[in-house]
Motif scaffolding. Sequence first.
Motif, PDB file in Angstrom:
ATOM      1  N   CYS A  21      61.855 -42.130 -25.729  1.00 52.95           N
ATOM      2  CA  CYS A  21      60.877 -41.433 -24.880  1.00 52.95           C
ATOM      3  C   CYS A  21      61.578 -40.452 -23.964  1.00 52.95           C
ATOM      4  O   CYS A  21      62.687 -40.695 -23.512  1.00 52.95           O
ATOM      5  N   LYS A  22      60.891 -39.364 -23.682  1.00 57.01           N
ATOM      6  CA  LYS A  22      61.404 -38.439 -22.684  1.00 57.01           C
ATOM      7  C   LYS A  22      61.323 -39.111 -21.329  1.00 57.01           C
ATOM      8  O   LYS A  22      60.466 -39.959 -21.093  1.00 57.01           O
ATOM      9  N   LYS A  23      62.185 -38.716 -20.427  1.00 55.64           N
ATOM     10  CA  LYS A  23      62.202 -39.340 -19.104  1.00 55.64           C
ATOM     11  C   LYS A  23      60.849 -39.234 -18.412  1.00 55.64           C
ATOM     12  O   LYS A  23      60.366 -40.188 -17.817  1.00 55.64           O
ATOM     13  N   GLU A  24      60.190 -38.070 -18.532  1.00 55.92           N
ATOM     14  CA  GLU A  24      58.909 -37.921 -17.855  1.00 55.92           C
ATOM     15  C   GLU A  24      57.830 -38.815 -18.476  1.00 55.92           C
ATOM     16  O   GLU A  24      56.869 -39.181 -17.821  1.00 55.92           O
ATOM     17  N   ASP A  25      57.994 -39.212 -19.754  1.00 59.63           N
ATOM     18  CA  ASP A  25      57.044 -40.123 -20.391  1.00 59.63           C
ATOM     19  C   ASP A  25      57.244 -41.561 -19.931  1.00 59.63           C
ATOM     20  O   ASP A  25      56.352 -42.381 -20.057  1.00 59.63           O
ATOM     21  N   GLN A  26      58.426 -41.885 -19.438  1.00 59.22           N
ATOM     22  CA  GLN A  26      58.712 -43.249 -19.033  1.00 59.22           C
ATOM     23  C   GLN A  26      58.176 -43.576 -17.641  1.00 59.22           C
ATOM     24  O   GLN A  26      58.066 -44.723 -17.269  1.00 59.22           O
ATOM     25  N   ILE A  27      57.845 -42.565 -16.904  1.00 57.58           N
ATOM     26  CA  ILE A  27      57.326 -42.781 -15.549  1.00 57.58           C
ATOM     27  C   ILE A  27      55.816 -42.921 -15.649  1.00 57.58           C
ATOM     28  O   ILE A  27      55.127 -42.010 -16.088  1.00 57.58           O
ATOM     29  N   MET A  28      55.318 -44.069 -15.263  1.00 56.48           N
ATOM     30  CA  MET A  28      53.891 -44.329 -15.364  1.00 56.48           C
ATOM     31  C   MET A  28      53.135 -43.595 -14.274  1.00 56.48           C
ATOM     32  O   MET A  28      53.586 -43.506 -13.145  1.00 56.48           O
ATOM     33  N   GLY A  29      51.972 -43.109 -14.650  1.00 56.96           N
ATOM     34  CA  GLY A  29      51.074 -42.551 -13.665  1.00 56.96           C
ATOM     35  C   GLY A  29      50.361 -43.671 -12.925  1.00 56.96           C
ATOM     36  O   GLY A  29      50.445 -44.831 -13.297  1.00 56.96           O
ATOM     37  N   ARG A  30      49.646 -43.281 -11.897  1.00 57.50           N
ATOM     38  CA  ARG A  30      48.945 -44.270 -11.064  1.00 57.50           C
ATOM     39  C   ARG A  30      47.944 -45.079 -11.885  1.00 57.50           C
ATOM     40  O   ARG A  30      47.865 -46.293 -11.759  1.00 57.50           O
ATOM     41  N   ALA A  31      47.167 -44.412 -12.741  1.00 56.00           N
ATOM     42  CA  ALA A  31      46.138 -45.113 -13.512  1.00 56.00           C
ATOM     43  C   ALA A  31      46.754 -46.119 -14.481  1.00 56.00           C
ATOM     44  O   ALA A  31      46.241 -47.217 -14.649  1.00 56.00           O
ATOM     45  N   GLU A  32      47.874 -45.749 -15.118  1.00 57.55           N
ATOM     46  CA  GLU A  32      48.525 -46.663 -16.051  1.00 57.55           C
ATOM     47  C   GLU A  32      49.044 -47.902 -15.331  1.00 57.55           C
ATOM     48  O   GLU A  32      48.898 -49.022 -15.814  1.00 57.55           O
ATOM     49  N   SER A  33      49.653 -47.697 -14.156  1.00 52.70           N
ATOM     50  CA  SER A  33      50.179 -48.846 -13.429  1.00 52.70           C
ATOM     51  C   SER A  33      49.029 -49.707 -12.918  1.00 52.70           C
ATOM     52  O   SER A  33      49.146 -50.921 -12.848  1.00 52.70           O
ATOM     53  N   GLU A  34      47.880 -49.087 -12.591  1.00 59.78           N
ATOM     54  CA  GLU A  34      46.709 -49.858 -12.188  1.00 59.78           C
ATOM     55  C   GLU A  34      46.185 -50.691 -13.358  1.00 59.78           C
ATOM     56  O   GLU A  34      45.731 -51.813 -13.177  1.00 59.78           O
ATOM     57  N   MET A  35      46.244 -50.143 -14.573  1.00 62.49           N
ATOM     58  CA  MET A  35      45.824 -50.908 -15.750  1.00 62.49           C
ATOM     59  C   MET A  35      46.708 -52.131 -15.947  1.00 62.49           C
ATOM     60  O   MET A  35      46.223 -53.213 -16.262  1.00 62.49           O
ATOM     61  N   ILE A  36      47.991 -51.956 -15.756  1.00 54.94           N
ATOM     62  CA  ILE A  36      48.904 -53.089 -15.881  1.00 54.94           C
ATOM     63  C   ILE A  36      48.597 -54.112 -14.792  1.00 54.94           C
ATOM     64  O   ILE A  36      48.582 -55.314 -15.045  1.00 54.94           O
ATOM     65  N   SER A  37      48.321 -53.637 -13.583  1.00 57.76           N
ATOM     66  CA  SER A  37      47.968 -54.547 -12.487  1.00 57.76           C
ATOM     67  C   SER A  37      46.682 -55.314 -12.795  1.00 57.76           C
ATOM     68  O   SER A  37      46.587 -56.514 -12.513  1.00 57.76           O
ATOM     69  N   ILE A  38      45.715 -54.630 -13.381  1.00 53.26           N
ATOM     70  CA  ILE A  38      44.463 -55.297 -13.760  1.00 53.26           C
ATOM     71  C   ILE A  38      44.748 -56.382 -14.789  1.00 53.26           C
ATOM     72  O   ILE A  38      44.259 -57.505 -14.685  1.00 53.26           O
ATOM     73  N   ARG A  39      45.568 -56.061 -15.767  1.00 56.88           N
ATOM     74  CA  ARG A  39      45.923 -57.036 -16.803  1.00 56.88           C
ATOM     75  C   ARG A  39      46.641 -58.239 -16.192  1.00 56.88           C
ATOM     76  O   ARG A  39      46.343 -59.385 -16.487  1.00 56.88           O
ATOM     77  N   GLU A  40      47.592 -57.965 -15.311  1.00 54.03           N
ATOM     78  CA  GLU A  40      48.339 -59.054 -14.677  1.00 54.03           C
ATOM     79  C   GLU A  40      47.433 -59.919 -13.799  1.00 54.03           C
ATOM     80  O   GLU A  40      47.552 -61.139 -13.801  1.00 54.03           O
ATOM     81  N   SER A  41      46.499 -59.290 -13.086  1.00 52.91           N
ATOM     82  CA  SER A  41      45.548 -60.050 -12.264  1.00 52.91           C
ATOM     83  C   SER A  41      44.663 -60.927 -13.135  1.00 52.91           C
ATOM     84  O   SER A  41      44.372 -62.079 -12.787  1.00 52.91           O
ATOM     85  N   MET A  42      44.244 -60.380 -14.271  1.00 56.34           N
ATOM     86  CA  MET A  42      43.427 -61.157 -15.194  1.00 56.34           C
ATOM     87  C   MET A  42      44.190 -62.379 -15.697  1.00 56.34           C
ATOM     88  O   MET A  42      43.664 -63.496 -15.705  1.00 56.34           O
ATOM     89  N   MET A  43      45.448 -62.184 -16.087  1.00 56.02           N
ATOM     90  CA  MET A  43      46.252 -63.296 -16.591  1.00 56.02           C
ATOM     91  C   MET A  43      46.447 -64.353 -15.495  1.00 56.02           C
ATOM     92  O   MET A  43      46.373 -65.551 -15.758  1.00 56.02           O
ATOM     93  N   GLU A  44      46.661 -63.909 -14.269  1.00 58.02           N
ATOM     94  CA  GLU A  44      46.834 -64.850 -13.162  1.00 58.02           C
ATOM     95  C   GLU A  44      45.531 -65.612 -12.897  1.00 58.02           C
ATOM     96  O   GLU A  44      45.559 -66.829 -12.661  1.00 58.02           O
ATOM     97  N   GLN A  45      44.424 -64.911 -12.944  1.00 59.53           N
ATOM     98  CA  GLN A  45      43.132 -65.579 -12.736  1.00 59.53           C
ATOM     99  C   GLN A  45      42.894 -66.627 -13.833  1.00 59.53           C
ATOM    100  O   GLN A  45      42.421 -67.723 -13.558  1.00 59.53           O
ATOM    101  N   MET A  46      43.227 -66.298 -15.065  1.00 60.62           N
ATOM    102  CA  MET A  46      43.046 -67.258 -16.154  1.00 60.62           C
ATOM    103  C   MET A  46      43.955 -68.475 -15.978  1.00 60.62           C
ATOM    104  O   MET A  46      43.566 -69.600 -16.234  1.00 60.62           O
ATOM    105  N   ARG A  47      45.190 -68.207 -15.554  1.00 61.28           N
ATOM    106  CA  ARG A  47      46.147 -69.309 -15.365  1.00 61.28           C
ATOM    107  C   ARG A  47      45.731 -70.241 -14.226  1.00 61.28           C
ATOM    108  O   ARG A  47      46.023 -71.416 -14.259  1.00 61.28           O
TER     109      ARG A  47
END
Length: 156
Positions: A21-47
Amino acid sequence: MRCWQKFFIGLVGVVLILTSCKKEDQIMGRAESEMISIRESMMEQMRTTRFSDDPDNDFSTIISIQHAALIQMAKKELEAGKNVRIRKIAEKIISEKAIEIDKLRQLLNLHPSHIKVPEFNEKILDIFDRADKNGDLQAMSGNIDIDFALLLSQGF
């Protein structure tokens, strides 16, 4: 093929993808990092959810949690996504999954726990652990349209 060989091949694949990946592709935008946070919150809620050991009720609870997270991700897609076809999928997800959540909640209210199958929850927790580990290896592209579609295709 042995387990360690599969792991090694997978690890090499992840390293190759990340280094290609190009370096600029490796840096997540705000929305992408929020999606990961949503996923992680979901996994924590399930656990941390206290399950009843009734497979019907526990399945309904799990799916409700997953649908709620999917709706949050779809909203992020609508806020930042540009691909018209993917945005239409996000709109459809928001309306359909909200209806399904309501139906599942009604089912839970009408269906008191009546059987106990602790093995069901043991298997579910094992699936959560595996999904969490796979999610940790998931590389985001930095393009919200692609990342949203990728998460959907993998059952996030």
